[in-house]
Design an enzyme around this catalytic site. Structure first.
Site, PDB file in Angstrom:
ATOM      1  N   ARG A  61       0.959  -1.110  -0.084  1.00  0.00           N
ATOM      2  CA  ARG A  61       0.084  -0.028  -0.007  1.00  0.00           C
ATOM      3  C   ARG A  61       0.903   1.510   0.103  1.00  0.00           C
ATOM      4  O   ARG A  61       0.432   2.310  -0.631  1.00  0.00           O
ATOM      5  CB  ARG A  61      -0.927   0.075   1.121  1.00  0.00           C
ATOM      6  CG  ARG A  61      -2.005  -1.005   1.159  1.00  0.00           C
ATOM      7  CD  ARG A  61      -3.238  -0.744   1.875  1.00  0.00           C
ATOM      8  NE  ARG A  61      -4.026  -1.826   2.078  1.00  0.00           N
ATOM      9  CZ  ARG A  61      -5.254  -1.794   2.755  1.00  0.00           C
ATOM     10  NH1 ARG A  61      -5.871  -0.746   3.122  1.00  0.00           N
ATOM     11  NH2 ARG A  61      -6.084  -2.682   2.842  1.00  0.00           N
ATOM     12  N   ASP A  99       7.754  -0.969  11.798  1.00  0.00           N
ATOM     13  CA  ASP A  99       6.715  -0.760  13.069  1.00  0.00           C
ATOM     14  C   ASP A  99       7.021   0.458  13.564  1.00  0.00           C
ATOM     15  O   ASP A  99       7.816   0.908  14.238  1.00  0.00           O
ATOM     16  CB  ASP A  99       6.788  -1.813  13.685  1.00  0.00           C
ATOM     17  CG  ASP A  99       6.062  -1.966  15.061  1.00  0.00           C
ATOM     18  OD1 ASP A  99       5.467  -1.153  15.340  1.00  0.00           O
ATOM     19  OD2 ASP A  99       6.129  -3.098  15.822  1.00  0.00           O
ATOM     20  N   ARG A 134       8.948  11.826  22.904  1.00  0.00           N
ATOM     21  CA  ARG A 134      10.037  11.747  23.620  1.00  0.00           C
ATOM     22  C   ARG A 134      11.364  12.196  22.761  1.00  0.00           C
ATOM     23  O   ARG A 134      11.957  13.058  23.041  1.00  0.00           O
ATOM     24  CB  ARG A 134      10.194  10.300  24.265  1.00  0.00           C
ATOM     25  CG  ARG A 134      11.676  10.327  25.158  1.00  0.00           C
ATOM     26  CD  ARG A 134      11.456   8.977  25.985  1.00  0.00           C
ATOM     27  NE  ARG A 134      12.700   8.944  26.539  1.00  0.00           N
ATOM     28  CZ  ARG A 134      13.903   8.456  26.256  1.00  0.00           C
ATOM     29  NH1 ARG A 134      14.018   8.007  24.750  1.00  0.00           N
ATOM     30  NH2 ARG A 134      14.745   8.280  27.018  1.00  0.00           N
ATOM     31  N   SER A 154      -5.580  11.318  18.473  1.00  0.00           N
ATOM     32  CA  SER A 154      -6.331  10.748  19.602  1.00  0.00           C
ATOM     33  C   SER A 154      -7.859  10.277  18.943  1.00  0.00           C
ATOM     34  O   SER A 154      -7.782   9.793  17.752  1.00  0.00           O
ATOM     35  CB  SER A 154      -6.415  11.809  20.623  1.00  0.00           C
ATOM     36  OG  SER A 154      -7.407  11.279  21.840  1.00  0.00           O
ATOM     37  N   TYR A 201      -9.307   0.979  24.236  1.00  0.00           N
ATOM     38  CA  TYR A 201      -9.043   2.024  23.237  1.00  0.00           C
ATOM     39  C   TYR A 201      -9.259   3.420  23.856  1.00  0.00           C
ATOM     40  O   TYR A 201      -8.426   4.314  23.631  1.00  0.00           O
ATOM     41  CB  TYR A 201     -10.067   1.877  22.216  1.00  0.00           C
ATOM     42  CG  TYR A 201      -9.780   2.649  21.064  1.00  0.00           C
ATOM     43  CD1 TYR A 201      -8.970   2.502  19.881  1.00  0.00           C
ATOM     44  CD2 TYR A 201     -11.022   3.759  20.854  1.00  0.00           C
ATOM     45  CE1 TYR A 201      -8.972   3.477  19.094  1.00  0.00           C
ATOM     46  CE2 TYR A 201     -10.584   4.449  19.731  1.00  0.00           C
ATOM     47  CZ  TYR A 201      -9.742   4.714  18.708  1.00  0.00           C
ATOM     48  OH  TYR A 201      -9.679   5.128  17.723  1.00  0.00           O
ATOM     49  N   LYS A 228      -6.457   6.343  24.064  1.00  0.00           N
ATOM     50  CA  LYS A 228      -6.528   7.461  23.362  1.00  0.00           C
ATOM     51  C   LYS A 228      -6.541   8.902  24.022  1.00  0.00           C
ATOM     52  O   LYS A 228      -6.205  10.131  23.813  1.00  0.00           O
ATOM     53  CB  LYS A 228      -7.750   7.509  22.445  1.00  0.00           C
ATOM     54  CG  LYS A 228      -7.631   6.675  21.211  1.00  0.00           C
ATOM     55  CD  LYS A 228      -6.546   6.742  20.331  1.00  0.00           C
ATOM     56  CE  LYS A 228      -6.603   6.107  18.971  1.00  0.00           C
ATOM     57  NZ  LYS A 228      -5.066   6.283  18.461  1.00  0.00           N
TER      58      LYS A 228
END
Ligand SMILES: NC(=O)c1ccc[n+]([C@@H]2O[C@H](COP(=O)([O-])OP(=O)(O)OC[C@H]3O[C@@H](n4cnc5c(N)ncnc54)[C@H](OP(=O)(O)O)[C@@H]3O)[C@@H](O)[C@H]2O)c1
Length: 250
Positions: free
Chosen positions: A44, A62, A118, A135, A149, A153
């Protein structure tokens, strides 16, 4: 704060292979940025590269891996960083989750926002850079069929606001914000959520969606992200996003 120009700058988008992330990558590219798109689905990403040409660099990786965050920020130093990657939650009521299924969005969504945020603060990114974490409206409303979930978020919203405060305290000049999109059937993740909630109500999907108003489209998400990045800034660090547009949150 002056408005920001995208031509000549680099943007990095996680979860760029489909859904919101793909549309965000297209919108940023159309506005003149060179876009680095990160996801695990090489095919994709290559399709998007074929569509956008040399203005798009696909990276198969990842996004939750801390080494990936460190390496890609060191290499690309993006002026715009959109932390959009997210796992599709297993749609079940809470007692049908195991801890491993419940915590999936913590391991992927939260861990990736934590790692990249970070690194953005420690590097630090250049003054004037913008970091947007995706979020969800579920962070406000809950999501009883999605395990951890909604809490994950909500934590992403907190991480963005903590990072905004650290940027201010250390005079880094980096804008951090979170965007909370409403549930929409227009992506794979959203369609699975809508199907689960419709089934729970015993409704078919069109009947369930009737009460929602017009669906938020990935293209609208892409436009909204470009608006935040290029706009003058309003000092807010979180925005609800519906088909009617962005609303700054208190
Ligand atoms: N759709 C909605 O209704 C809705 C509402 C509110 C918030 N959101 C949030 O918006 C974001 C995008 O969701 P979407 O609806 O566009 O979902 P989607 O169509 O399922 O796309 C998810 C994207 O995240 C990527 N991804 C997942 N795990 C990854 C990992 N470990 N490393 C790199 N990329 C990873 C996927 O790419 P690969 O599989 O190729 O890695 C894909 O590109 C998510 O954070 C989601 O929680 C969605």
């Amino acid at each position: 704060m002056p408005t920001r120009e995208l031509p000549g700058t680099t943007a990095l988008v996680t979860g760029a292979s489909r859904g919101f992330g793909r549309a965000i990558a297209i919108a940023l590219s159309s506005s003149g940025a060179h876009v680095v798109g990160v996801a695990r689905d090489r095919v994709r990403l290559e399709e998007l590269r074929a569509q956008l040409g040399g203005t798009f660099t696909p990276v198969t990786a990842d996004a939750a891996d801390p080494v990936v965050a460190g390496q890609l920020l060191d290499e690309h130093r993006p002026r715009t960083l959109v932390l959009n990657a997210g796992a599709a939650p297993l749609a079940r009521p809470v007692h049908r989750h195991t801890w491993q299924t419940f915590s999936r969005n913590w391991e992927v969504d939260v861990q990736h926002v934590f790692n990249w945020t970070r690194e953005a603060l420690l590097l630090p990114l250049e003054p004037g850079s913008v970091v947007i974490a995706v979020s969800s409206g579920a962070a406000v409303n809950g999501s009883p069929l999605s395990g951890g979930y909604a809490g994950a978020k909500a934590t992403i919203r907190f991480i963005a606001s903590y990072a905004a405060a650290e940027s201010g305290r250390n005079s880094l000049g980096i804008t951090f914000a979170s965007v909370l999109p409403q549930l929409t059937p227009e992506t794979e993740l959203g369609a699975a959520g809508v199907a689960a909630y419709a089934a729970r109500q015993g409704a078919d999907i069109p009947a369930f969606l009737d009460g929602f108003g017009p669906p938020l489209t990935p293209e609208q998400v892409g436009t909204a992200i470009v608006d935040i990045v290029t706009g003058p800034g309003d000092g807010r660090d979180a925005y609800l996003l519906t088909a009617a547009g962005l609303s700054p949150m208190q």
